[in-house]
Design an enzyme around this catalytic site. Structure first.
Site, PDB file in Angstrom:
ATOM      1  N   LYS A   1       0.841  -1.203   0.000  1.00 46.54           N
ATOM      2  CA  LYS A   1       0.000   0.000   0.000  1.00 46.54           C
ATOM      3  C   LYS A   1       0.875   1.252   0.000  1.00 46.54           C
ATOM      4  CE  LYS A   1      -1.964   2.713   3.103  1.00 46.54           C
ATOM      5  NZ  LYS A   1      -2.136   3.948   2.341  1.00 46.54           N
TER       6      LYS A   1
ATOM      7  N   GLY B   1       7.075   5.215   7.920  1.00 48.65           N
ATOM      8  CA  GLY B   1       6.092   6.269   8.162  1.00 48.65           C
ATOM      9  C   GLY B   1       6.335   6.902   9.517  1.00 48.65           C
TER      10      GLY B   1
ATOM     11  N   THR C   1       6.144   7.826  13.599  1.00 47.03           N
ATOM     12  CA  THR C   1       6.364   7.033  14.808  1.00 47.03           C
ATOM     13  C   THR C   1       5.050   6.607  15.454  1.00 47.03           C
ATOM     14  OG1 THR C   1       8.549   7.951  15.161  1.00 47.03           O
ATOM     15  CG2 THR C   1       7.422   7.137  17.123  1.00 47.03           C
TER      16      THR C   1
ATOM     17  N   THR D   1       2.144   6.049  13.975  1.00 44.91           N
ATOM     18  CA  THR D   1       1.566   4.952  13.175  1.00 44.91           C
ATOM     19  C   THR D   1       2.354   3.666  13.424  1.00 44.91           C
ATOM     20  OG1 THR D   1       1.195   6.649  11.489  1.00 44.91           O
ATOM     21  CG2 THR D   1       0.681   4.390  10.868  1.00 44.91           C
TER      22      THR D   1
ATOM     23  N   GLU E   1      10.557   1.747   9.942  1.00 44.62           N
ATOM     24  CA  GLU E   1      11.421   2.915   9.664  1.00 44.62           C
ATOM     25  C   GLU E   1      10.578   4.139   9.971  1.00 44.62           C
ATOM     26  OE1 GLU E   1      14.526   2.623   8.886  1.00 44.62           O
ATOM     27  OE2 GLU E   1      14.501   0.467   8.552  1.00 44.62           O
TER      28      GLU E   1
ATOM     29  N   CYS F   1      13.028  12.146   5.800  1.00 42.35           N
ATOM     30  CA  CYS F   1      13.224  11.728   7.190  1.00 42.35           C
ATOM     31  C   CYS F   1      14.664  11.980   7.646  1.00 42.35           C
ATOM     32  CB  CYS F   1      12.865  10.262   7.338  1.00 42.35           C
ATOM     33  SG  CYS F   1      13.690   9.227   6.119  1.00 42.35           S
TER      34      CYS F   1
ATOM     35  N   GLU G   1       9.012  16.204  15.681  1.00 48.38           N
ATOM     36  CA  GLU G   1       9.279  16.184  14.244  1.00 48.38           C
ATOM     37  C   GLU G   1       8.324  17.141  13.517  1.00 48.38           C
ATOM     38  OE1 GLU G   1       8.228  12.682  11.942  1.00 48.38           O
ATOM     39  OE2 GLU G   1      10.131  12.799  10.892  1.00 48.38           O
TER      40      GLU G   1
HETATM   41  P1  NDP Z   1       2.145   7.928   8.214  1.00 51.68           P
HETATM   42  O1  NDP Z   1       2.619   7.137   9.367  1.00 51.68           O
HETATM   43  O2  NDP Z   1       0.965   8.793   8.375  1.00 51.68           O
HETATM   44  O3  NDP Z   1       1.800   6.972   6.992  1.00 51.68           O
HETATM   45  C1  NDP Z   1       2.713   6.036   6.450  1.00 51.68           C
HETATM   46  C2  NDP Z   1       1.922   4.968   5.734  1.00 51.68           C
HETATM   47  O4  NDP Z   1       1.159   4.232   6.686  1.00 51.68           O
HETATM   48  C3  NDP Z   1       0.928   5.514   4.718  1.00 51.68           C
HETATM   49  O5  NDP Z   1       0.832   4.624   3.642  1.00 51.68           O
HETATM   50  C4  NDP Z   1      -0.347   5.537   5.530  1.00 51.68           C
HETATM   51  O6  NDP Z   1      -1.480   5.546   4.716  1.00 51.68           O
HETATM   52  C5  NDP Z   1      -0.202   4.247   6.316  1.00 51.68           C
HETATM   53  N1  NDP Z   1      -1.012   4.165   7.522  1.00 51.68           N
HETATM   54  C6  NDP Z   1      -1.594   5.163   8.245  1.00 51.68           C
HETATM   55  N2  NDP Z   1      -2.271   4.649   9.291  1.00 51.68           N
HETATM   56  C7  NDP Z   1      -2.109   3.305   9.253  1.00 51.68           C
HETATM   57  C8  NDP Z   1      -2.556   2.220  10.081  1.00 51.68           C
HETATM   58  N3  NDP Z   1      -3.326   2.430  11.143  1.00 51.68           N
HETATM   59  N4  NDP Z   1      -2.186   0.973   9.743  1.00 51.68           N
HETATM   60  C9  NDP Z   1      -1.404   0.754   8.693  1.00 51.68           C
HETATM   61  N5  NDP Z   1      -0.967   1.729   7.850  1.00 51.68           N
HETATM   62  C10 NDP Z   1      -1.297   2.988   8.139  1.00 51.68           C
HETATM   63  O7  NDP Z   1       3.397   8.734   7.697  1.00 51.68           O
HETATM   64  P2  NDP Z   1       3.448   9.820   6.558  1.00 51.68           P
HETATM   65  O8  NDP Z   1       2.935   9.232   5.276  1.00 51.68           O
HETATM   66  O9  NDP Z   1       2.850  11.065   7.088  1.00 51.68           O
HETATM   67  O10 NDP Z   1       5.014   9.994   6.353  1.00 51.68           O
HETATM   68  C11 NDP Z   1       5.779  10.870   7.092  1.00 51.68           C
HETATM   69  C12 NDP Z   1       6.502  10.141   8.204  1.00 51.68           C
HETATM   70  O11 NDP Z   1       7.298   9.110   7.669  1.00 51.68           O
HETATM   71  C13 NDP Z   1       7.452  11.051   8.950  1.00 51.68           C
HETATM   72  O12 NDP Z   1       7.341  10.819  10.333  1.00 51.68           O
HETATM   73  C14 NDP Z   1       8.816  10.603   8.457  1.00 51.68           C
HETATM   74  O13 NDP Z   1       9.863  10.856   9.343  1.00 51.68           O
HETATM   75  C15 NDP Z   1       8.599   9.145   8.248  1.00 51.68           C
HETATM   76  N6  NDP Z   1       9.599   8.606   7.340  1.00 51.68           N
HETATM   77  C16 NDP Z   1      10.575   7.773   7.831  1.00 51.68           C
HETATM   78  C17 NDP Z   1      11.574   7.292   7.008  1.00 51.68           C
HETATM   79  C18 NDP Z   1      12.629   6.365   7.510  1.00 51.68           C
HETATM   80  O14 NDP Z   1      13.297   5.755   6.688  1.00 51.68           O
HETATM   81  N7  NDP Z   1      12.821   6.211   8.806  1.00 51.68           N
HETATM   82  C19 NDP Z   1      11.631   7.674   5.578  1.00 51.68           C
HETATM   83  C20 NDP Z   1      10.551   8.538   5.184  1.00 51.68           C
HETATM   84  C21 NDP Z   1       9.578   8.989   6.035  1.00 51.68           C
HETATM   85  P3  NDP Z   1      -2.184   6.932   4.281  1.00 51.68           P
HETATM   86  O15 NDP Z   1      -1.138   7.900   3.911  1.00 51.68           O
HETATM   87  O16 NDP Z   1      -3.000   6.524   3.148  1.00 51.68           O
HETATM   88  O17 NDP Z   1      -2.951   7.361   5.488  1.00 51.68           O
END
Ligand code: NDP
Length: 480
Positions: A173, A226, A228, A230, A248, A282, A384
């Protein structure tokens, strides 16, 4: 207007609900396509096709797996212009950046893990006079890959490629905020002849589709990138089901500038490390610590350079900073700028939303913002923000900067700027981060372990780490 489709069992299909969500272009604030509003029924159908495909894919020869993943890479490369335009339109990042980084990296991810199929090996442990152990590495089965919106295809492919290379089938997804290049990828997979069901892409909301993947009792591993919060939620569901988890998560990375750095080069690189992709990486350094003796000089040169960064239409070559990914995220960033002022911070440049004329009049733009005068423990310096906002903080010595750098709950990456080799080693060892760059930023070798400590994640991606994550070791002992 175009309706995107799910990719299930080798075909582009409508969501079971027949419902769609709006997909916005951040640079204009307008809806330009519709995304399947899928749910657990689509995830179940993706799982069924993946399970079915696993019987064959897990036994496909390593050479054939490599050849097909190479074809997927070639297919993306052939449609480079289309992928670049789509990534920029969906995310708001400058096309220039998508062309230089995002899409070439997705191509490399597939090539890298295609070739890894040929070189990945398991261990054997000889016990003289007793026997020998050898370790089998089986694919896990059907695995889930969930990725964020900031580097959409780059991070999506970073998970999918090793999962497929090791013989798993995938239910994936992308972020619902940036689904388009994942949709193009599904077209490429069909063109490349990836067998039906090996990869399934289900579009939709995180709390519906993402959660259904995590909750599915037979999806045995989850690779997630994504936020922290989530990640915490996913772990709380997956851990009692004994799923393998790679998380991650977020970061609040320190940039540590010592007085003996190469001044001009450091200013230039630190600006890039702060504001690339609108600060929505990130790994961007958002807390810049500067040694006292060069603080004023660095501040002046840094702010002067930040003021030259041109913000504007991502389609135009002249702009290095594009649009913020969504209205909601823009508001979040602006609320942190307000908070910083309430906490006593002084804005040295930027600090506001930017209103453009013409095509981008309703787009989501924020000026690159530099703030000083904040305590390292305040919320602005601890939470963040994930946008074009950095803080400057003065430090007196190495011990002090390490306390400040390590004071956050995160531990993803850090950069250290100095010409003192011994100090660079010392600080790198003590800074709490999974990735440290010295006199550089975001230099990536795909073989190296990638990931964070503390609230920045669990596990590592990259190289053999990902190949190991997506396989189950089984030890076999033979008596001599
Ligand atoms: P989110 O945690 O909001 O979303 C990440 C993914 O998880 C999306 O596909 C989202 O779907 C999905 N998601 C949301 N809720 C759920 C759930 N309950 N169960 C399963 N999946 C879920 O992050 P963001 O998209 O806002 O991304 C930004 C974040 O990602 C920042 O905190 C950033 O630091 C982190 N990040 C970390 C990296 C690393 O390598 N450590 C690299 C890049 C980013 P949807 O968007 O459709 O809601």
């Amino acid at each position: 207007m175009e309706q995107l489709k799910n990719y299930i069992n080798g075909e582009l299909v409508e969501p079971v609900s027949k419902k769609y969500l709006d997909n916005y272009e951040p640079a204009t604030g307008e809806v330009y396509s519709f995304i399947p509003d899928s749910d657990e029924r689509d995830v179940q159908s993706a799982f069924d096709s993946a399970k079915n495909a696993f019987e064959t894919w897990s036994k496909t020869s390593l050479e054939n797996r490599m050849l097909i993943l190479m074809k997927v890479a070639d297919g993306i490369e052939k449609r480079m212009d289309e992928f670049v335009a789509a990534e920029s339109k969906d995310n708001g990042k400058p096309q220039k950046l998508a062309r230089a980084v995002d899409i070439p990296r997705a191509v490399s991810n597939f090539r890298f893990y295609a070739s890894a199929t040929q070189h990945f090996a398991s261990e054997s442990h000889h016990m003289p006079g007793v026997g020998i152990n050898y370790t089998l590495r089986h694919p896990i089965g059907v695995v889930g890959c969930i990725s964020p919106w900031n580097l959409p295809l780059y991070l999506f492919s970073w998970k999918i490629a090793p999962a497929l290379a090791t013989g798993n089938c995938v239910v994936a997804k992308p972020s619902e905020i940036t689904p388009y290049t994942a949709y193009l990828l599904s077209q490429v997979c069909i063109e490349a002849g990836l067998p039906k069901g090996v990869l399934n892409i289900v579009h939709g909301l995180g709390n519906k589709v993402g959660q259904a993947i995590v909750e599915h009792e037979n999806i045995k591993a989850i690779s997630f990138t994504g936020g922290t919060e989530t990640g915490k939620r996913i772990a709380s569901i997956a851990a009692p089901m004994f799923k393998k988890l790679s998380l991650e998560l977020g970061g609040k990375n320190p940039t540590i500038v010592f007085a003996d750095c190469d001044f001009e080069e450091t200013v230039k690189q630190v600006v890039t490390a702060s504001f690339s992709n609108q600060g929505e990486i990130c790994l961007c350094g958002s807390r810049i610590f500067i040694e006292k003796s060069i603080y004023e000089k660095f501040k002046a040169a840094f702010v002067a350079r930040v003021k030259t960064l041109k913000v504007g239409d991502p389609n135009e070559e002249s702009y290095v900073i594009g649009a913020i990914v969504s209205l909601q995220h823009k508001q979040k960033i602006l609320s942190y700028i307000k908070l910083a002022q309430e906490e006593g911070g002084e804005i040295l440049c930027g600090g506001s939303e930017l209103k453009l004329a013409g095509r981008c009049a309703n787009g989501y733009f924020i000026e690159p913002t530099v703030i000083e005068g904040l305590d390292y423990k305040c919320r602005t310096n601890q939470e963040e923000i994930f946008g074009p906002v950095v803080t400057l903080t003065l430090f007196e010595n190495e011990e002090e900067v390490l306390i400040m750098a390590n004071s956050v709950k995160y531990g993803l990456s850090a950069t250290i700027w100095t010409n003192d080799l011994k100090r660079a080693h010392r600080v790198a060892e003590k800074v709490e981060a999974g990735i440290v760059w010295i006199n550089s930023w975001l230099v990536r070798d795909l073989r190296t372990p990638f990931g964070g400590v503390k609230a920045s994640g669990v596990g590592r991606e990259g190289g053999w780490e990902a190949m190991r994550f997506f396989t189950e070791p089984k030890n076999v002992f033979i008596k001599s």
